[in-house]
Design a protein around this motif. Structure first.
Motif, PDB file in Angstrom:
ATOM      1  N   LEU A  63      27.556 -27.343 -11.798  1.00 40.20           N
ATOM      2  CA  LEU A  63      28.751 -26.669 -11.287  1.00 40.20           C
ATOM      3  C   LEU A  63      30.016 -27.220 -11.944  1.00 40.20           C
ATOM      4  O   LEU A  63      30.972 -26.480 -12.199  1.00 40.20           O
ATOM      5  N   THR A  64      30.021 -28.520 -12.217  1.00 39.85           N
ATOM      6  CA  THR A  64      31.169 -29.118 -12.914  1.00 39.85           C
ATOM      7  C   THR A  64      31.268 -28.583 -14.333  1.00 39.85           C
ATOM      8  O   THR A  64      32.367 -28.305 -14.830  1.00 39.85           O
ATOM      9  N   LEU A  65      30.132 -28.413 -14.987  1.00 35.65           N
ATOM     10  CA  LEU A  65      30.122 -27.833 -16.329  1.00 35.65           C
ATOM     11  C   LEU A  65      30.668 -26.402 -16.305  1.00 35.65           C
ATOM     12  O   LEU A  65      31.421 -25.998 -17.203  1.00 35.65           O
ATOM     13  N   ILE A  66      30.314 -25.653 -15.278  1.00 38.45           N
ATOM     14  CA  ILE A  66      30.832 -24.289 -15.133  1.00 38.45           C
ATOM     15  C   ILE A  66      32.347 -24.313 -14.924  1.00 38.45           C
ATOM     16  O   ILE A  66      33.083 -23.491 -15.476  1.00 38.45           O
ATOM     17  N   ILE A  71      34.477 -35.216  -8.474  1.00 41.94           N
ATOM     18  CA  ILE A  71      33.688 -35.067  -9.701  1.00 41.94           C
ATOM     19  C   ILE A  71      33.796 -33.623 -10.182  1.00 41.94           C
ATOM     20  O   ILE A  71      34.016 -33.356 -11.380  1.00 41.94           O
ATOM     21  N   TYR A  72      33.664 -32.682  -9.261  1.00 45.02           N
ATOM     22  CA  TYR A  72      33.800 -31.265  -9.610  1.00 45.02           C
ATOM     23  C   TYR A  72      35.204 -30.972 -10.135  1.00 45.02           C
ATOM     24  O   TYR A  72      35.375 -30.309 -11.169  1.00 45.02           O
ATOM     25  N   ALA A  73      36.237 -31.476  -9.441  1.00 48.02           N
ATOM     26  CA  ALA A  73      37.621 -31.212  -9.837  1.00 48.02           C
ATOM     27  C   ALA A  73      37.967 -31.832 -11.188  1.00 48.02           C
ATOM     28  O   ALA A  73      38.890 -31.361 -11.867  1.00 48.02           O
ATOM     29  N   ALA A  74      37.249 -32.879 -11.577  1.00 47.18           N
ATOM     30  CA  ALA A  74      37.498 -33.480 -12.894  1.00 47.18           C
ATOM     31  C   ALA A  74      37.282 -32.465 -14.008  1.00 47.18           C
ATOM     32  O   ALA A  74      37.855 -32.591 -15.101  1.00 47.18           O
ATOM     33  N   GLY A  75      36.496 -31.432 -13.712  1.00 47.08           N
ATOM     34  CA  GLY A  75      36.261 -30.383 -14.696  1.00 47.08           C
ATOM     35  C   GLY A  75      37.527 -29.665 -15.117  1.00 47.08           C
ATOM     36  O   GLY A  75      37.613 -29.131 -16.228  1.00 47.08           O
ATOM     37  N   ILE A  76      38.535 -29.647 -14.228  1.00 48.61           N
ATOM     38  CA  ILE A  76      39.818 -29.017 -14.565  1.00 48.61           C
ATOM     39  C   ILE A  76      40.385 -29.649 -15.830  1.00 48.61           C
ATOM     40  O   ILE A  76      40.745 -28.959 -16.797  1.00 48.61           O
ATOM     41  N   THR A 111      42.547 -37.865 -17.164  1.00 50.63           N
ATOM     42  CA  THR A 111      42.847 -37.446 -15.792  1.00 50.63           C
ATOM     43  C   THR A 111      41.572 -37.081 -15.049  1.00 50.63           C
ATOM     44  O   THR A 111      41.461 -37.286 -13.839  1.00 50.63           O
ATOM     45  N   GLY A 112      40.603 -36.555 -15.766  1.00 50.96           N
ATOM     46  CA  GLY A 112      39.315 -36.272 -15.129  1.00 50.96           C
ATOM     47  C   GLY A 112      38.704 -37.527 -14.530  1.00 50.96           C
ATOM     48  O   GLY A 112      38.123 -37.497 -13.439  1.00 50.96           O
ATOM     49  N   LEU A 113      38.841 -38.650 -15.224  1.00 47.64           N
ATOM     50  CA  LEU A 113      38.327 -39.923 -14.704  1.00 47.64           C
ATOM     51  C   LEU A 113      39.128 -40.384 -13.495  1.00 47.64           C
ATOM     52  O   LEU A 113      38.567 -40.907 -12.526  1.00 47.64           O
ATOM     53  N   SER A 114      40.453 -40.189 -13.525  1.00 46.27           N
ATOM     54  CA  SER A 114      41.279 -40.620 -12.391  1.00 46.27           C
ATOM     55  C   SER A 114      40.996 -39.783 -11.151  1.00 46.27           C
ATOM     56  O   SER A 114      41.072 -40.282 -10.027  1.00 46.27           O
ATOM     57  N   VAL A 115      40.664 -38.515 -11.354  1.00 43.61           N
ATOM     58  CA  VAL A 115      40.313 -37.650 -10.221  1.00 43.61           C
ATOM     59  C   VAL A 115      39.052 -38.175  -9.536  1.00 43.61           C
ATOM     60  O   VAL A 115      38.977 -38.249  -8.299  1.00 43.61           O
ATOM     61  N   MET A 116      38.058 -38.546 -10.332  1.00 46.66           N
ATOM     62  CA  MET A 116      36.815 -39.080  -9.755  1.00 46.66           C
ATOM     63  C   MET A 116      37.059 -40.420  -9.057  1.00 46.66           C
ATOM     64  O   MET A 116      36.534 -40.664  -7.965  1.00 46.66           O
ATOM     65  N   ALA A 117      37.856 -41.282  -9.668  1.00 44.89           N
ATOM     66  CA  ALA A 117      38.153 -42.583  -9.066  1.00 44.89           C
ATOM     67  C   ALA A 117      38.921 -42.420  -7.763  1.00 44.89           C
ATOM     68  O   ALA A 117      38.676 -43.127  -6.781  1.00 44.89           O
ATOM     69  N   SER A 118      39.847 -41.475  -7.739  1.00 42.41           N
ATOM     70  CA  SER A 118      40.638 -41.235  -6.538  1.00 42.41           C
ATOM     71  C   SER A 118      39.765 -40.726  -5.393  1.00 42.41           C
ATOM     72  O   SER A 118      39.936 -41.121  -4.238  1.00 42.41           O
ATOM     73  N   GLY A 119      38.821 -39.858  -5.715  1.00 41.20           N
ATOM     74  CA  GLY A 119      37.907 -39.357  -4.690  1.00 41.20           C
ATOM     75  C   GLY A 119      37.046 -40.467  -4.108  1.00 41.20           C
ATOM     76  O   GLY A 119      36.830 -40.537  -2.893  1.00 41.20           O
ATOM     77  N   LYS A 120      36.549 -41.343  -4.985  1.00 44.28           N
ATOM     78  CA  LYS A 120      35.744 -42.472  -4.522  1.00 44.28           C
ATOM     79  C   LYS A 120      36.579 -43.389  -3.636  1.00 44.28           C
ATOM     80  O   LYS A 120      36.109 -43.868  -2.590  1.00 44.28           O
ATOM     81  N   ALA A 121      37.829 -43.622  -4.030  1.00 42.14           N
ATOM     82  CA  ALA A 121      38.717 -44.463  -3.234  1.00 42.14           C
ATOM     83  C   ALA A 121      39.010 -43.827  -1.878  1.00 42.14           C
ATOM     84  O   ALA A 121      39.087 -44.525  -0.858  1.00 42.14           O
ATOM     85  N   ALA A 122      39.147 -42.510  -1.849  1.00 42.01           N
ATOM     86  CA  ALA A 122      39.420 -41.821  -0.586  1.00 42.01           C
ATOM     87  C   ALA A 122      38.264 -41.965   0.391  1.00 42.01           C
ATOM     88  O   ALA A 122      38.459 -42.208   1.587  1.00 42.01           O
ATOM     89  N   ASN A 166      43.270 -33.741  -7.045  1.00 47.69           N
ATOM     90  CA  ASN A 166      42.628 -32.430  -6.999  1.00 47.69           C
ATOM     91  C   ASN A 166      41.352 -32.361  -6.174  1.00 47.69           C
ATOM     92  O   ASN A 166      41.176 -31.466  -5.358  1.00 47.69           O
ATOM     93  N   GLY A 167      40.439 -33.291  -6.395  1.00 47.33           N
ATOM     94  CA  GLY A 167      39.187 -33.244  -5.644  1.00 47.33           C
ATOM     95  C   GLY A 167      39.373 -33.546  -4.180  1.00 47.33           C
ATOM     96  O   GLY A 167      38.741 -32.932  -3.302  1.00 47.33           O
ATOM     97  N   ILE A 168      40.247 -34.482  -3.857  1.00 46.11           N
ATOM     98  CA  ILE A 168      40.497 -34.863  -2.461  1.00 46.11           C
ATOM     99  C   ILE A 168      41.059 -33.690  -1.689  1.00 46.11           C
ATOM    100  O   ILE A 168      40.696 -33.455  -0.538  1.00 46.11           O
ATOM    101  N   ALA A 169      41.964 -32.951  -2.308  1.00 49.50           N
ATOM    102  CA  ALA A 169      42.606 -31.825  -1.633  1.00 49.50           C
ATOM    103  C   ALA A 169      41.575 -30.820  -1.139  1.00 49.50           C
ATOM    104  O   ALA A 169      41.639 -30.346   0.002  1.00 49.50           O
ATOM    105  N   ALA A 170      40.622 -30.480  -2.000  1.00 46.93           N
ATOM    106  CA  ALA A 170      39.596 -29.514  -1.611  1.00 46.93           C
ATOM    107  C   ALA A 170      38.629 -30.105  -0.591  1.00 46.93           C
ATOM    108  O   ALA A 170      38.167 -29.419   0.326  1.00 46.93           O
ATOM    109  N   ALA A 171      38.323 -31.399  -0.736  1.00 45.37           N
ATOM    110  CA  ALA A 171      37.359 -32.038   0.166  1.00 45.37           C
ATOM    111  C   ALA A 171      37.890 -32.137   1.586  1.00 45.37           C
ATOM    112  O   ALA A 171      37.169 -31.844   2.556  1.00 45.37           O
ATOM    113  N   ILE A 172      39.131 -32.565   1.741  1.00 47.99           N
ATOM    114  CA  ILE A 172      39.707 -32.731   3.081  1.00 47.99           C
ATOM    115  C   ILE A 172      39.654 -31.435   3.860  1.00 47.99           C
ATOM    116  O   ILE A 172      39.383 -31.420   5.066  1.00 47.99           O
TER     117      ILE A 172
END
Length: 424
Positions: A24-27, A148-153, A273-284, A338-344
């Motif tokens: 899904l991330t590849l898509i 992880i999904y949002a990192a695709g952006i 930024t894709g890496l920071s999105v994943m790190a931010s989600g893990k931190a959240a 980005n990922g946190i916004a959708a997850a919350i």
């Protein structure tokens, strides 16, 4: 057709679930390559088809963003009712095909029509994915998984800058459009055989929700929650910042520093930024486990405020290289939400409302971020702030206001979260 519930439960957070997440991330990467490639190729397209700057803006922004934002809401409702797998695969096929045939365009009308269908088909993706991933993974993993999904952006935007731009320079814009459209057609075939539909709300033992609620009733239920409204507003401010810097980084480097050749290199910061999105989600998710689930909003505050010193130093830097690096680092921080916004959002609605809630979220941030952010900031540059660093002043004002106002919204959302969160 969904799998039996007991069999589906075995798939939650399994290796297969992570495989689906990767696909899904590849898509999602594919969708952003196809979405952003027009901006990368705009100079060549403009020259060959004799387009004005206004027509380029219409082709890149308006023809896509308006239909994308509007269609995201009904697409979300359809994904809550019908097969999410079919919507994802069908959307991928359509936008990939439209991008490919855009390489044969002979007029602005042709390109706008193709972009119109790209916008419709891409609007079906994320609402369906948000709902599907909420069933594939445990609730305590959502910020990590969605990030992880949002990192695709950002990987997609980076590929568009680096890959699409390189193909266009080596060949031409038509070849570049065809090249980025073809992979999606093959990925769609793989997705059809790999992705499986799961029962909705599978992580809930008691699924007590009305599956026959009308569209109006579902929208009313979602928007009546204060936390949702603060959530939408806060992350809209961050999207305002993200879309604006993406739209004007070229102007900063070209008009202020006369270094347009550095613009493609901004793609590397998109990848980071894709890496920071994943790190931010893990931190959240870690904050939620250590203190309280509402602390996931803290990472939104980090994104809105911690970027400001870097933006200031970068926007007013004396050298182009320093500007590129500092602004790039600021974007790595400011877009990490980005990922946190959708997850919350998934915690705040019932399982049969998740896709529609995702569509509403995408509508709001697309209208405010993409639709209002760049035009408003451009107006500030044209009429209020002038001079050699006028663009920098306008951007810094916008980023500061958005960071502060967004953080206030997140703080307010934290106060009401516990009372309005759904059991999961």
């Amino acid at each position: 057709m969904s799998l039996p519930k007991e069999k589906a439960k075995k798939m939650i957070s399994s290796p297969y679930a992570w495989l689906v997440l990767g696909l899904l991330t590849l898509i999602y990467i594919s969708s952003f390559v196809d979405r952003q490639i027009i901006a990368v190729l705009a100079p060549q397209i403009q020259q060959e088809l004799s387009l004005t700057n206004f027509q380029v803006g219409l082709m890149y922004g308006t023809s896509f963003s308006i239909i994308y934002a509007i269609c995201g809401i009904p697409m979300g409702r359809l994904a809550d009712i019908y097969s999410r797998k079919i919507m994802i695969v069908a959307g991928l096929l359509i936008w990939s095909l439209m991008t490919f045939i855009s390489g044969f365009a002979s007029s602005l009308t042709f390109l706008i029509t193709a972009r119109f269908f790209v916008g419709i088909s891409e609007s079906a993706l994320s609402p369906a994915v948000y709902s599907l991933l909420s069933d594939y993974f445990r609730p305590d993993q959502r910020a990590t998984v969605f990030s992880i999904y949002a990192a695709g952006i950002f990987v997609g935007i980076g590929v568009a800058f680096l890959g699409g731009g390189s193909i266009a320079q080596a060949y031409n814009w038509r070849t570049a459009l065809m090249a980025v459209g073809v992979p999606g057609l093959f990925i769609a075939g793989i997705a059809w055989f790999v992705i499986r539909e799961l029962p909705r709300g599978i992580t809930q033992e008691n699924q007590r929700f009305d599956t026959k609620a009308s569209f109006t009733e579902v929208v009313s239920y979602i928007l009546k929650k204060k936390t949702v409204r603060y959530h939408f507003l806060g992350f809209s401010f961050l999207a305002f910042t993200g879309y604006t810097i993406l739209g004007f980084i070229g102007i900063v480097l070209t008009d202020i520093h006369d270094a347009g050749s550095l613009v493609p290199q901004y793609g590397w910061f998109m990848m980071a930024t894709g890496l920071s999105v994943m790190a931010s989600g893990k931190a959240a998710d870690w904050l939620a486990q250590q203190w309280d689930a509402s602390y996931r909003f803290v990472m939104g505050m980090v994104a809105g405020l911690f970027c400001l010193p870097f933006y200031y130093l970068g926007l007013f830097a004396e050298s182009a290289t320093a500007a590129l690096i500092l602004i790039g680092l600021a974007n790595v921080i400011s877009s990490s939400y980005n990922g946190i916004a959708a997850a919350i959002l998934q915690y705040l609605v019932k399982p049969n409302m998740r896709a529609l809630a995702g569509g509403l979220y995408l509508f709001v941030i697309s209208v405010v971020g993409f639709g209002v952010g760049p035009p408003f900031t451009g107006w500030l540059m044209d009429t209020i702030f002038t001079g050699s660093y006028g663009a920098a002043k306008a951007l810094m004002l916008v980023f500061t206001c958005c960071g502060i106002l967004g953080s206030i919204c997140f703080w307010r959302a934290m106060q009401t979260y516990e009372q309005e969160v759904e059991d999961d």
